[in-house]
Design a protein around this motif. Structure first.
Motif, PDB file in Angstrom:
ATOM      1  N   GLU A 146       0.865  -1.050   0.045  1.00 46.76           N
ATOM      2  CA  GLU A 146       0.121   0.147  -0.023  1.00 46.76           C
ATOM      3  C   GLU A 146       0.790   1.195   0.003  1.00 46.76           C
ATOM      4  O   GLU A 146       2.115   1.131   0.392  1.00 46.76           O
ATOM      5  N   CYS A 173       1.793   3.703   4.267  1.00 45.14           N
ATOM      6  CA  CYS A 173       1.399   2.564   5.187  1.00 45.14           C
ATOM      7  C   CYS A 173       0.920   3.050   6.598  1.00 45.14           C
ATOM      8  O   CYS A 173       0.123   2.464   7.046  1.00 45.14           O
ATOM      9  N   LYS A 231      -6.960   5.477   6.026  1.00 43.85           N
ATOM     10  CA  LYS A 231      -7.632   4.957   4.934  1.00 43.85           C
ATOM     11  C   LYS A 231      -8.019   6.229   3.767  1.00 43.85           C
ATOM     12  O   LYS A 231      -7.742   6.193   2.699  1.00 43.85           O
ATOM     13  N   LYS A 256      -4.869   7.916   2.268  1.00 41.26           N
ATOM     14  CA  LYS A 256      -4.276   6.807   1.201  1.00 41.26           C
ATOM     15  C   LYS A 256      -5.025   6.914  -0.057  1.00 41.26           C
ATOM     16  O   LYS A 256      -4.603   6.816  -1.346  1.00 41.26           O
ATOM     17  N   ARG A 268      -3.790   8.265  -3.727  1.00 40.29           N
ATOM     18  CA  ARG A 268      -4.092   7.384  -5.103  1.00 40.29           C
ATOM     19  C   ARG A 268      -4.434   8.224  -6.239  1.00 40.29           C
ATOM     20  O   ARG A 268      -4.321   8.351  -7.340  1.00 40.29           O
TER      21      ARG A 268
END
Length: 388
Positions: free
Chosen positions: A209, A212, A216, A219, A223
């Motif tokens: 991922e 890390c 959530k 992250k 992306r």
């Protein structure tokens, strides 16, 4: 007069120099020994790469700070710190440059054969703030590749890119591979992608991922940002080899050519012999909750392993919290008092990741905030820290 040695020029010792500038002392003889004449602040590095900050805005001139603080500045490479003899052994920087890329066996032989070139400084008390280095899994070519630590490597690399890119047709595209998917790798990927439009950036990481240690929401936003910036990322892919001659890397899933390579995966302790100190197998000094290695030695930052919490991450936010505790406990030692200030690693800590174009992500617990206001907060915090 008691002699204090500040071993290393990291953030903790920058903090001590700031304190001494504001509150000078004539009661102690203080020496700072470091092989770096500048201390770069990692939090502002992506902004420097992108072109937002100048080099002098993200770095401390260690020699200049020492002069202002009444501290003797010694620009030499530390090779040994001896608790039994209460001494620090060093070699001159020219000698270190000559042998630094050599294997350990060669260095050991050189030290034996060149004892007259080794300088020794005795101390009554010592503070260590020596940081960490990138773990050099593979030999690389410094003309087109760098490890991320020490940070001066990326500063030099950016200056190298500026020189090269100036002569390159902007329609000629170059390929850059960044190994790693932590915060520093992502920040560099974004800042390089913005600064150099003719460099295609690809992230490859063994991690499953991105970032890390982020929540959530953060992250997911990262992306989105990488995809919007057209920065490709391949996760769960291990680097196996670097072919310097042909400028190719090999992973467990393929082979890729590159023009530029940055490796941001894994760190290791300094290559220093610690005699008489308790260390881990991989050469991190063990300290108690007061950052003490013994009754005349304090240590902080990436170079330590906290006995009560050995697995805390090696990230700057912990080092910045340790710095004032290090100073207070050192002062107590100097005044023949017991160190009384304890460092407790924060379970939740604020992280602000630079996302380029003066935007950032605030990550704290389950909170994730993206945008210009996040960057403005980061810019304010960073500039305040850099103010002397």
């Amino acid at each position: 007069m008691k002699r204090i040695i500040l071993a290393g020029g990291g953030h903790g010792h920058i903090n001590i120099l700031k304190e001494l500038i504001n509150n000078p002392t004539v009661d102690y003889e203080i020496h700072l020994i470091t092989d770096f004449n500048k201390q770069y602040y990692s939090g502002m590095l992506p902004g420097f790469v992108e072109g937002i900050y100048k080099e002098e805005e993200i770095s401390f001139d260690v020699k200049n700070l020492c002069e202002k603080a009444g501290v003797n500045y010694i620009n030499e490479k530390i090779i040994k710190i001896d608790s039994d003899e209460k001494s620090v052994s060093t070699i001159l920087m020219d000698d270190y440059i000559e042998i630094k890329e050599k294997p350990s066996s060669y260095k050991e032989k050189w030290y034996l054969e060149n004892k007259s070139k080794i300088n020794t400084y005795e101390f009554d008390f010592i503070s260590m703030n020596l940081g960490s280095y990138s773990k050099k899994y593979f030999p690389i070519d410094s003309r087109n590749s760098r490890y991320v630590k020490p940070i001066c490597e990326i500063v030099d690399f950016k200056n190298l890119l500026d020189t090269k890119e100036h002569f390159i047709d902007k329609l000629t595209f170059k390929e850059m591979i960044i190994i790693g998917s932590g915060a520093s790798a992502i920040e560099l990927a974004i800042s390089i992608n913005i600064k150099y439009p003719n460099i295609n950036v690809k992230i490859i990481s063994s991690s499953k991922e991105l970032a890390c240690r982020f929540n959530k929401g953060s992250k997911g936003k990262l992306r989105e940002i990488l995809k919007a910036e057209d920065i490709s990322f391949q996760l769960n892919e291990d680097l196996i080899d670097v072919d310097r001659k042909n400028k190719r890397i090999k992973t467990d899933k393929g082979s890729y050519s590159y023009d530029y390579l940055i490796i941001s995966s894994g760190i290791e302790a300094c290559d220093i012999e610690y005699k008489g100190y308790e260390t881990t197998e991989d050469n991190y000094i063990l300290v108690d909750d007061k950052l003490c290695a013994n009754n005349f030695s304090v240590c902080m930052g990436d170079m330590i392993c906290l006995k009560s919490n050995p697995n805390i991450p090696k990230v700057g936010v912990f080092a910045l919290r340790q710095a004032p505790i290090l100073f207070k406990n050192l002062i107590n030692m100097l005044n023949n008092k017991e160190p009384q200030y304890k460092y407790t690693p924060q379970k939740k800590y604020l992280q602000i990741l630079n996302c380029g174009s003066q935007k950032a992500i605030i990550n704290y617990g389950n909170l994730s905030i993206y945008g210009r206001l996040a960057w403005m907060l980061k810019d304010h915090i960073d500039k305040k820290y850099m103010n002397v």
